[in-house]
Scaffold this active site. Structure first.
Site, PDB file in Angstrom:
ATOM      1  N   SER A 119       0.832  -1.206   0.000  1.00 46.28           N
ATOM      2  CA  SER A 119       0.000   0.000   0.000  1.00 46.28           C
ATOM      3  C   SER A 119       0.862   1.250   0.000  1.00 46.28           C
ATOM      4  O   SER A 119       0.486   2.266  -0.563  1.00 46.28           O
ATOM      5  CB  SER A 119      -0.850   0.070   1.272  1.00 46.28           C
ATOM      6  OG  SER A 119      -1.593  -1.075   1.440  1.00 46.28           O
ATOM      7  N   HIS A 140      -2.093  -3.264  -6.680  1.00 47.98           N
ATOM      8  CA  HIS A 140      -2.640  -2.863  -5.380  1.00 47.98           C
ATOM      9  C   HIS A 140      -4.150  -3.104  -5.353  1.00 47.98           C
ATOM     10  O   HIS A 140      -4.915  -2.366  -5.971  1.00 47.98           O
ATOM     11  CB  HIS A 140      -2.318  -1.384  -5.127  1.00 47.98           C
ATOM     12  CG  HIS A 140      -2.717  -0.910  -3.773  1.00 47.98           C
ATOM     13  ND1 HIS A 140      -3.273   0.323  -3.547  1.00 47.98           N
ATOM     14  CD2 HIS A 140      -2.667  -1.534  -2.560  1.00 47.98           C
ATOM     15  CE1 HIS A 140      -3.540   0.446  -2.262  1.00 47.98           C
ATOM     16  NE2 HIS A 140      -3.180  -0.654  -1.641  1.00 47.98           N
ATOM     17  N   GLU A 152      -4.968  -1.083  -8.640  1.00 48.73           N
ATOM     18  CA  GLU A 152      -4.031  -0.108  -9.198  1.00 48.73           C
ATOM     19  C   GLU A 152      -2.824  -0.885  -9.736  1.00 48.73           C
ATOM     20  O   GLU A 152      -2.173  -1.609  -8.991  1.00 48.73           O
ATOM     21  CB  GLU A 152      -3.601   0.892  -8.112  1.00 48.73           C
ATOM     22  CG  GLU A 152      -4.748   1.801  -7.676  1.00 48.73           C
ATOM     23  CD  GLU A 152      -4.449   2.640  -6.442  1.00 48.73           C
ATOM     24  OE1 GLU A 152      -5.133   3.662  -6.250  1.00 48.73           O
ATOM     25  OE2 GLU A 152      -3.552   2.284  -5.646  1.00 48.73           O
ATOM     26  N   ASN A 190      -5.167   6.048  -2.066  1.00 49.31           N
ATOM     27  CA  ASN A 190      -4.686   6.386  -0.724  1.00 49.31           C
ATOM     28  C   ASN A 190      -4.089   7.787  -0.665  1.00 49.31           C
ATOM     29  O   ASN A 190      -4.203   8.475   0.354  1.00 49.31           O
ATOM     30  CB  ASN A 190      -3.665   5.351  -0.231  1.00 49.31           C
ATOM     31  CG  ASN A 190      -4.357   4.061   0.181  1.00 49.31           C
ATOM     32  OD1 ASN A 190      -5.568   4.021   0.345  1.00 49.31           O
ATOM     33  ND2 ASN A 190      -3.586   3.002   0.343  1.00 49.31           N
TER      34      ASN A 190
HETATM   35  N1  LIG Z   1      -5.267  -4.809   4.911  1.00 43.80           N
HETATM   36  C1  LIG Z   1      -5.527  -3.883   3.996  1.00 43.80           C
HETATM   37  O1  LIG Z   1      -6.503  -3.118   4.089  1.00 43.80           O
HETATM   38  C2  LIG Z   1      -4.628  -3.763   2.786  1.00 43.80           C
HETATM   39  C3  LIG Z   1      -5.127  -3.181   1.623  1.00 43.80           C
HETATM   40  C4  LIG Z   1      -4.315  -3.123   0.473  1.00 43.80           C
HETATM   41  C5  LIG Z   1      -3.008  -3.586   0.536  1.00 43.80           C
HETATM   42  N2  LIG Z   1      -2.541  -4.124   1.720  1.00 43.80           N
HETATM   43  C6  LIG Z   1      -1.145  -4.627   1.708  1.00 43.80           C
HETATM   44  O2  LIG Z   1      -1.185  -6.040   1.530  1.00 43.80           O
HETATM   45  C7  LIG Z   1      -0.090  -6.645   2.236  1.00 43.80           C
HETATM   46  C8  LIG Z   1      -0.643  -7.675   3.211  1.00 43.80           C
HETATM   47  O3  LIG Z   1      -1.511  -7.025   4.119  1.00 43.80           O
HETATM   48  P1  LIG Z   1      -2.573  -7.849   5.004  1.00 43.80           P
HETATM   49  O4  LIG Z   1      -3.450  -6.826   5.630  1.00 43.80           O
HETATM   50  O5  LIG Z   1      -3.127  -8.960   4.201  1.00 43.80           O
HETATM   51  O6  LIG Z   1      -1.578  -8.448   6.111  1.00 43.80           O
HETATM   52  P2  LIG Z   1      -1.835  -9.709   7.070  1.00 43.80           P
HETATM   53  O7  LIG Z   1      -0.953  -9.480   8.258  1.00 43.80           O
HETATM   54  O8  LIG Z   1      -3.280  -9.972   7.254  1.00 43.80           O
HETATM   55  O9  LIG Z   1      -1.241 -10.935   6.222  1.00 43.80           O
HETATM   56  C9  LIG Z   1       0.117 -11.083   5.913  1.00 43.80           C
HETATM   57  C10 LIG Z   1       0.403 -12.575   5.859  1.00 43.80           C
HETATM   58  O10 LIG Z   1       1.682 -12.790   5.252  1.00 43.80           O
HETATM   59  C11 LIG Z   1       2.250 -13.904   5.880  1.00 43.80           C
HETATM   60  N3  LIG Z   1       3.695 -13.883   5.595  1.00 43.80           N
HETATM   61  C12 LIG Z   1       4.647 -13.093   6.137  1.00 43.80           C
HETATM   62  N4  LIG Z   1       5.837 -13.364   5.554  1.00 43.80           N
HETATM   63  C13 LIG Z   1       5.625 -14.322   4.617  1.00 43.80           C
HETATM   64  C14 LIG Z   1       6.429 -15.008   3.670  1.00 43.80           C
HETATM   65  N5  LIG Z   1       7.739 -14.738   3.549  1.00 43.80           N
HETATM   66  N6  LIG Z   1       5.854 -15.927   2.865  1.00 43.80           N
HETATM   67  C15 LIG Z   1       4.548 -16.201   2.959  1.00 43.80           C
HETATM   68  N7  LIG Z   1       3.707 -15.577   3.838  1.00 43.80           N
HETATM   69  C16 LIG Z   1       4.251 -14.648   4.642  1.00 43.80           C
HETATM   70  C17 LIG Z   1       1.876 -13.777   7.335  1.00 43.80           C
HETATM   71  O11 LIG Z   1       1.968 -15.046   7.988  1.00 43.80           O
HETATM   72  C18 LIG Z   1       0.454 -13.245   7.239  1.00 43.80           C
HETATM   73  O12 LIG Z   1      -0.503 -14.287   7.274  1.00 43.80           O
HETATM   74  C19 LIG Z   1       0.696  -5.503   2.873  1.00 43.80           C
HETATM   75  O13 LIG Z   1       1.732  -5.123   2.030  1.00 43.80           O
HETATM   76  C20 LIG Z   1      -0.359  -4.404   2.992  1.00 43.80           C
HETATM   77  O14 LIG Z   1       0.178  -3.109   3.015  1.00 43.80           O
HETATM   78  C21 LIG Z   1      -3.311  -4.243   2.820  1.00 43.80           C
END
Ligand SMILES: NC(=O)c1ccc[n+]([C@@H]2O[C@H](COP(=O)([O-])OP(=O)(O)OC[C@H]3O[C@@H](n4cnc5c(N)ncnc54)[C@H](O)[C@@H]3O)[C@@H](O)[C@H]2O)c1
Length: 282
Positions: A119, A140, A152, A190
């Protein structure tokens, strides 16, 4: 370039949704988590959403079975070796992402597209960890990935048109509404929404208005589909604060810094819907 097999790395909030979008749209998909327990959790989340779709008449049982049949879960990154597109959705930290992309480059075919769902981090800095930055782009998705159509498609200075076009076409085939943009802080939505929501929170104290009335004002006066306080509660106060800090650090505008009121809420553990309390009680 036709993408047949998709890898999704990290199956948390975003990754599980992205993997479901992928299998539902007919793509063989390999999901990778760091433990069998987390893979099981992702599998049951996806299965539950697919079951609900069948119950609501949005999908047949046969389509559900076919979708879940296209999903393979693993803890071994090597199993992504024949993926034409890999979407990374691990923790929002630069170093783990850079390490992962360097490994993916070693494992995946030379023409695979390596996409990050970050993000707020620089896609270019992630791409620099590889020797083929032309294959690295941002994809994204928005939360919940299953529901919100926008993706995106983020281009760095080095991303190839061919990789961007193939990712754009894949997102359309997956039923999404892709939009192209440069690798700038906050990309499109964002960059606009975060300072705007921070303004909304500041108005609570400046104008002496309650969260209920602020949401009433913005839904009825500005035609917003959802009030700003309800939206920040849905996103999560911690996620919003983190994104505000990243944007503020990158662009230096005061409006981008998280308002004190949100920092206090975070300190008190009032993170919105996920903790049962934020601006509202759930
Ligand atoms: N949550 C949101 O609203 C949102 C929206 C858009 C983008 N994002 C982006 O998406 C990404 C993930 O966010 P999220 O909210 O899903 O996080 P989350 O914490 O829910 O999930 C992340 C997952 O990745 C796993 N993980 C960590 N290292 C790993 C690896 N090396 N290999 C495999 N799995 C691994 C963790 O165990 C965890 O389950 C981030 O970069 C975040 O900025 C989040």
């Amino acid at each position: 370039m036709e993408i047949h097999r998709v890898g999704v790395v990290g199956l948390g909030t975003m990754g599980a949704g992205i993997a479901q979008v992928s299998v539902q749209s007919g793509h063989e998909t390999v999901g990778r988590e760091i433990s069998d327990e987390l893979n099981d959790r992702a599998h049951s989340t996806i299965d539950r959403y697919l079951t609900r779709a069948v119950e609501k008449g949005r999908m047949t049982q046969a389509d559900k079975d076919a979708s879940i049949g296209r999903l393979t879960l693993t803890t071994s990154l090597e199993e992504l070796a024949d993926c034409g597109l890999v979407i990374e959705a691990i923790v929002e930290e630069l170093e783990p992402k850079r390490e992962l992309f360097a490994e993916l480059e070693r494992i995946c075919p030379p023409d695979a597209i390596l996409a990050t769902n970050t993000s707020a981090l620089s896609v270019s800095k992630i791409a620099e960890a590889t020797k083929r930055p032309e294959r690295v782009i941002g994809m994204h998705f928005f939360n919940p990935a299953l529901v919100l159509p926008l993706v995106e498609i983020v281009r760095t200075e080095k991303s190839s048109d061919e990789a961007l076009d193939a990712a754009y076409a894949w997102a359309e085939r997956a039923g999404k509404k892709p939009v192209r943009c440069n690798d700038t802080p906050g990309f499109i939505v964002n960059r606009i929404l975060i300072p705007l929501l921070n303004d909304c929170v500041r108005v609570l104290d400046e104008a002496g208005v309650s969260p209920e009335d602020l949401d009433k004002a913005m839904t009825n006066g500005a035609g917003w589909p959802m009030g700003p306080c309800a939206l920040v509660d849905l996103v999560g106060i911690d996620i919003h604060v983190h994104a505000s800090e990243a944007l503020h650090q990158a662009l230096g505008e005061d409006r981008m810094a998280p308002p004190k009121r949100l920092l206090d809420m975070q300190h008190e553990g009032k993170l919105g819907r996920k903790t049962g309390e934020g601006f509202f009680t759930y």
